[in-house]
Scaffold this motif. Sequence first.
Motif, short mmCIF file in Angstrom:
data_model
loop_
_atom_site.label_atom_id
_atom_site.label_comp_id
_atom_site.label_asym_id
_atom_site.label_seq_id
_atom_site.Cartn_x
_atom_site.Cartn_y
_atom_site.Cartn_z
N LYS A 76 0.85 -1.17 -0.18
CA LYS A 76 0.16 0.00 -0.03
C LYS A 76 0.87 1.29 0.12
CE LYS A 76 -3.26 -2.63 3.06
NZ LYS A 76 -3.65 -2.80 4.32
N TYR A 77 0.40 2.36 -0.55
CA TYR A 77 1.26 3.56 -0.56
C TYR A 77 0.39 4.74 -0.22
CZ TYR A 77 3.46 0.27 -3.85
OH TYR A 77 4.01 -0.51 -4.60
N LEU A 78 1.39 5.89 0.16
CA LEU A 78 0.95 7.24 0.57
C LEU A 78 1.29 8.09 -0.38
CD1 LEU A 78 -0.02 9.06 3.73
CD2 LEU A 78 1.77 9.87 2.29
N CYS A 79 0.56 8.91 -0.97
CA CYS A 79 1.13 9.99 -1.83
C CYS A 79 0.63 11.12 -1.49
CB CYS A 79 0.60 9.60 -3.53
SG CYS A 79 1.19 8.33 -4.29
N CYS A 80 1.59 12.22 -1.55
CA CYS A 80 1.30 13.53 -0.92
C CYS A 80 1.21 14.44 -2.33
CB CYS A 80 2.44 13.80 -0.09
SG CYS A 80 2.11 15.74 0.10
N LEU A 200 -1.32 3.57 -7.02
CA LEU A 200 0.05 3.58 -7.63
C LEU A 200 0.48 1.97 -7.82
CD1 LEU A 200 2.71 5.41 -8.10
CD2 LEU A 200 3.27 4.97 -5.67
N TYR A 201 1.16 1.62 -8.79
CA TYR A 201 1.67 0.48 -9.11
C TYR A 201 0.66 -0.66 -8.93
CZ TYR A 201 6.06 3.04 -8.94
OH TYR A 201 7.00 3.77 -9.01
N GLN A 202 -0.64 -0.35 -9.24
CA GLN A 202 -1.79 -1.24 -8.87
C GLN A 202 -2.16 -1.28 -7.45
OE1 GLN A 202 -3.80 -1.22 -11.78
NE2 GLN A 202 -2.14 -0.20 -12.43
N GLY A 203 -1.65 -0.85 -6.62
CA GLY A 203 -1.88 -1.15 -5.03
C GLY A 203 -2.69 -0.12 -4.56
N PRO A 204 -3.41 -0.18 -3.22
CA PRO A 204 -4.14 0.58 -2.63
C PRO A 204 -3.30 2.01 -2.52
CG PRO A 204 -4.47 -1.64 -1.89
CD PRO A 204 -3.45 -1.66 -2.51
N THR A 205 -3.83 3.07 -2.40
CA THR A 205 -3.22 4.15 -2.44
C THR A 205 -3.95 5.40 -1.74
OG1 THR A 205 -2.07 3.74 -4.28
CG2 THR A 205 -1.63 6.18 -3.75
N LEU A 206 -3.35 6.07 -0.76
CA LEU A 206 -3.99 7.21 0.00
C LEU A 206 -3.36 8.18 -0.75
CD1 LEU A 206 -5.98 8.43 2.04
CD2 LEU A 206 -3.91 8.22 3.68
N ILE A 207 -4.19 9.41 -1.15
CA ILE A 207 -3.48 10.73 -1.88
C ILE A 207 -4.18 11.81 -1.17
CG2 ILE A 207 -3.20 11.90 -3.94
CD1 ILE A 207 -3.92 9.44 -5.44
N ASN A 208 -3.30 12.64 -0.58
CA ASN A 208 -3.69 13.63 0.45
C ASN A 208 -2.87 14.67 -0.01
OD1 ASN A 208 -4.49 11.52 2.74
ND2 ASN A 208 -5.93 13.30 2.13
N ASN A 209 -3.37 16.04 0.11
CA ASN A 209 -2.70 17.43 -0.20
C ASN A 209 -1.82 17.82 0.95
OD1 ASN A 209 -3.21 20.74 0.73
ND2 ASN A 209 -2.64 20.26 -1.39
N VAL A 210 -0.80 18.64 0.59
CA VAL A 210 0.28 18.90 1.78
C VAL A 210 -0.45 19.56 2.92
CG1 VAL A 210 2.15 20.67 2.31
CG2 VAL A 210 2.11 19.56 0.06
N GLU A 211 -1.31 20.40 2.76
CA GLU A 211 -1.83 21.20 3.90
C GLU A 211 -2.65 20.02 4.86
OE1 GLU A 211 -5.05 24.76 5.40
OE2 GLU A 211 -4.40 24.33 2.95
N THR A 212 -3.37 19.02 4.10
CA THR A 212 -4.20 18.27 4.92
C THR A 212 -3.26 17.53 5.69
OG1 THR A 212 -5.59 17.86 2.72
CG2 THR A 212 -5.95 16.20 4.37
#
Length: 432
Positions: A76-80, A200-212
């Motif tokens: 799993k991935y986190l993307c900022c 991302l790479y077909q894996g579950p991904t949490l995407i959030n903004n910088v301020e969040t």
Amino acid sequence: MNETRVLLANIDEPDLHTLAVYERLGGYAAMRKALLQMTPEEVLHELEESGLRGRGGAGFAMGKKASFIPKGSMDKYLCCNADESEPGAFKDRLLMQKNPHLLIEGCIIGGLAAGANKGFIFIRGEYSLQADILDEAVREAGQAGYLGESILGSEYSFDLVVHRGQGAYICGEETGLLDALEGKRGNPRLKPPFPANQGLYQGPTLINNVETLCNAPLIIEHGAEWFRKFGEGNSTGTKIVSVSGNVQRPGNYEIELGVKVREVIYGLAGGPPEGRELKCFFPGGSSAPVLTAEHLDLPFTYEAMAEAGSMLGTASVIVVDDSQPLVPLALRLAEFYRHESCGKCVPCREGTNWTVKTLERIDRGEGTPMDLDILEQVQGNIIGNCLCVLGDSMAMPVASMLKRFRPEFERHMEEARDRADREAFSAPELAA
């Protein structure tokens, strides 16, 4: 009016970007609490209970988004999302440049809540200074044992990478960002599947903004109930507002959600220059439909801006005074979105081009009343019919300007036509 500084409480502290100063001011205490005193489920619960909504534009609740990440042992991935490309937005730049460790701490906490062990900060290519600062902060955090394997002796491991984009607005759209991270051209993806299930790479991904993400350490440190004391209704917490345009004191201001718009524009930013009146304003960056002086006494919340026919978005308030003609403004805005369109879907690719050409014709004095009807129709055909919101980001503000200021568009068209006629009759070859 005074600011309500929470995120920006220590922003003016010298050398805040260094680990030593950040820790002296209590930095990474929330991470310690999350890792050593709480379970991942408790961390997620606090984020959900806080009501923290995404500060990048959509306003979707961070905790709820994290709860959509499936359980299990898959990667799993986190993307900022630090691809701050919305015209009028410059709040994330301030946070990354002045307080990078707050973002890193937020990424770690967000990753823990989502069960992610790998994180990426996708930063726009133009932010080279901020990217350098983040790289150094990530290096410091790694040396201190805050990133990597078994952080602080816990069972949680988390790696973080700063990835520099190539200056494309479309990469601010979350699936376009994912494609760019994977080394592809930044094009939006069809949804579903949504990133929470297949990102991302077909894996579950949490995407959030910088301020969040920067709010996450404060929520864990002080609790969800403390966070909910700020704000109004479902618009909880504070918000950094970037004010620009025709104001006397442009800049970033942190407010409690729910204050009157008038207090932001006139109280903090000083209002339009002396002798000028407000014509309209974009409450959430250039993609937000414009509002007028009649909306100044509305509370600055997600709900109130939506009810008024616009959106809070990134809270990037662009003020337009009565010295500014709207046709050139609409044209410049449309040119930007035409240039930034990836061209993948027809309504956006063709609609942005039609809009630019129609506005050019009106501005040159070649327009007819039918052009205004066509312009309105084109915007309606774009809104809600694109793969992502880029087309809407142009169509909504252009449509709102035409709706609220149609007489000005008609007057501009007539004056431009008269001017073109005079120039034609005064041409040297005619005079001879």
